[in-house]
Design an enzyme around this catalytic site. Sequence first.
Site, PDB file in Angstrom:
ATOM      1  CG  PHE A 192      -0.645  -0.333   2.756  1.00 50.00           C
ATOM      2  CD1 PHE A 192       0.807   0.159   2.377  1.00 50.00           C
ATOM      3  CD2 PHE A 192      -1.632  -0.726   3.265  1.00 50.00           C
ATOM      4  CE1 PHE A 192       1.086   0.062   3.832  1.00 50.00           C
ATOM      5  CE2 PHE A 192      -1.017  -0.819   5.043  1.00 50.00           C
ATOM      6  CZ  PHE A 192       0.312  -0.226   5.167  1.00 50.00           C
ATOM      7  CD  GLU A 193      -0.104   5.042   2.255  1.00 48.78           C
ATOM      8  OE1 GLU A 193      -0.804   4.924   3.116  1.00 48.78           O
ATOM      9  OE2 GLU A 193       0.662   6.185   1.866  1.00 48.78           O
ATOM     10  N   GLY A 194       1.036   3.325  -2.268  1.00 44.38           N
ATOM     11  CA  GLY A 194       1.474   2.604  -4.013  1.00 44.38           C
ATOM     12  C   GLY A 194       2.842   1.058  -3.650  1.00 44.38           C
TER      13      GLY A 194
END
Lengths: 600, 246
Positions: A408-410
């Site tokens: 997550f978060e890229g």
Amino acid sequence: MEATLAKEAKQNIKGGAFLIESSDAASVYTPEQQNEEQKMFQQMAREFVQKEVHPHVIRIDKGDHDLVVDLLNKAGELGILGASLPEEYGGMGVNFNTDSYLSEEIGQSNSFGVAVAAHTGIGTLPILYYGTEEQKQKYLPGLATGQLKAAYCLTEPGSGSDALAAKTKATLSEDGSHYVIEGQKMWITNSGFADIFIVFAQVDGDKFTGFIVPAESENISLGAEEDKLGIKGSSTRQVFFQGVKVPAENLLGEIGKGHKIAFNVLNIGRYKLCAMVTGGSKAVTTNAIKYANEREQFKTAIANFGAIQHKLANMGIRTWISESATYRTSGLINDRIEDLKETGMSGWEAKLVAAEDYAVECAILKVLGSEVLDYCVDENVQVHGGNGFSEEYPAARAFRDARINRIFEGTNEINRLLAVGMLLRKAMKNELDLFTPAKAIQKELTSVPSFGQNGTIGFLASEMKAVETAKKAILLVAGAAAQKFMKDIDKEQEIMMFAADMLIEVFAAESGILRAQRIAADQGEEAAALYADIAKVYLNETLENVHSNGKEAVMAFAEGDEMKFMLMGLKRFTKAEPFNTVAARRRIAKKLVDNNEYCL
Amino acid sequence: MKYLVCISKVPDTTTKIEFTDNNSKFNESNVQWIINPTDEWYALVRAIELKEANGGTVTVINVGGAENDQVIRKALAIGADNAVRVNADPSDAYFVASQIAAHAKAEGYDLIFTGKETINYNGFVVGGMLAELLDMPYISLAAKLTANGDTYEVTREIEGGEEVLEVSGACVISCQKGMAEQRIPNMRGIMSARTKPLTVVEASAEAPLTEVVSYTSPPARSDVKLVDADNVEELVKLLHEEAKVI
């Protein structure tokens, strides 16, 4: 006069410029400079996690979301949820560095930390950064205390990394009073109990736009809780919007500018993720050390075996390096925010701009921190042996929970591509001159090489020189690749990834050396001796990795004499001085084992 | 109402205990210091609760050097209104009690709280000495306290049950578990602690009555002896002759 001099002396390096400029240890921020109040804040967060969260980890993991809500409320009462929000909106208004210390502690609370991060980061920041004054007044005080809980709805079944391809639609009603949202979002953290959703949808078919959607709106329904690999205590569901009416004043920012919201909050999010996982790495390393001290085999604690010491030392080294890189960046962003505020910019706006300035570093940190944590949780399982494979011990849960941080978060792949891509874009826009030094390096390679580390006197000076030289290897490879592929470099993802790995390693190694130098300057070289060990062991690996990544990249796009020339250059730029890393790791492990916890 | 809470600075419970100066001094290097838990969790928090319910001020007092300010600030962050530090080495219980008594006499407090004991030297006599020096009643090991004006109902834990006492007027209470719940200071409290008054006073001329001669660490545990499950005789013999428990 003195103040002016001090201010002038502290000319911080610009975002991404670490690749072509050297940093001064005297200006680098390290956790050793934590002030008394920051220490108390951190201690407060630690007590909260240890006394309120840890005893209930299993209940939380079994999906007791009511408990998560209670704990979020408690965190709100303590001020943790509103720590970085401005005081005028009910927050504590602490500075960026202080917030980093809090994140580190919250990062040690498994699933619960994810609920906090989603609420305070992607849930709250879009309103702070892009909300109207009315929206801020309406929502931020509740978000600061935890009275309101937020979730962020970006990802859809068909759009993950390619977030802008979202299919969810928002249609303005004929009288202009409201939008009607239709669509489906997935992997929505905190969705089970959120009071407001930050939702991204296409207006007029292709104008990607943000909205604040109260959870109590009609026609919102939730899917079942996802059965996840880890962070099982975090509420993660699909959210369905089937003709959800949202008042027009709940539009967030401008129509068609949703991408700015989505991407800009991620810069801070990536930074904070690194601060949190660094805290996680410390906790996991402590867990491994304690186990190794308790577990006896062959009539002795397994901590006495070199093979185990090697692991414990590596966990400690990487954690310390990750921490050094985190606080170095924290300090840079913190200073930049203060500078921008002096020009009259509001605190939150300054934070947004500063994080954007250091977006390359934020992407680097996200990858570095999450991979250090993954390394630590994996070795922790290994140190635990069979017990590491049992859910009876916390090692297994930590192993599962850590994994999401690379996604997550890229994803880490997206962040690798971003780090290099942003640097190249800065170069093309002439914001950062990478081409002049890259050309100089080509020239340097055709001249007679200089032998030895001349002019390198001082604490870790030759190591710092080795880092500066390793940067040349990156410029050599990335410069040649950029020249060869021009704009199409984006399509050469493998080469971008190799370059990213070189970049991440060098930034990390440099951060460690700078911190050790700063400790030596402030506390004396004797106090810094073990940190020099850490920096040297890490540098040794860095030079190997920079060489091997560079080699693979060069072999992919160069041929014949050009290839030979570049491989020769790579070898020259990644030369390591002989250093007994085994003895150094033993010294580091001894300190960890003697203290029975992460204590670096 | 004016409440005084006596706090002591002690090493964190995970501290490695070592001695220096021929085993006569505790090695203080690299020690993480905290407020003595029973002083913080029970005495201080109960005083703050009473203040919140009935009004008044909570003062914390500590005897020690400037390095103690850090733990005193934590007491202020939790909710005390102001603090006094007597600038002297807390050499023994009588010395500490006499310093606190000197301050308390001048200020006149309605209730004085201490924790039931300190976790470093197992000290528990400051409260009793203080009561004597101030000519006040002393109730030790209080697990519950309710106030009705200046009359207090105090519950003490005794062997196998409870004892309920009533006391009127100023007194000294030593507090234990049950009195209150630990409070984690919130961020606003921590921020306000910075500006709350911390007065430093010099010590009055009292001499300690005792002197530490030496400390000894507990002997290292000997290795575990494993006895074969069938060999009960051997087990009995070892328990009788070596362990001397039967």
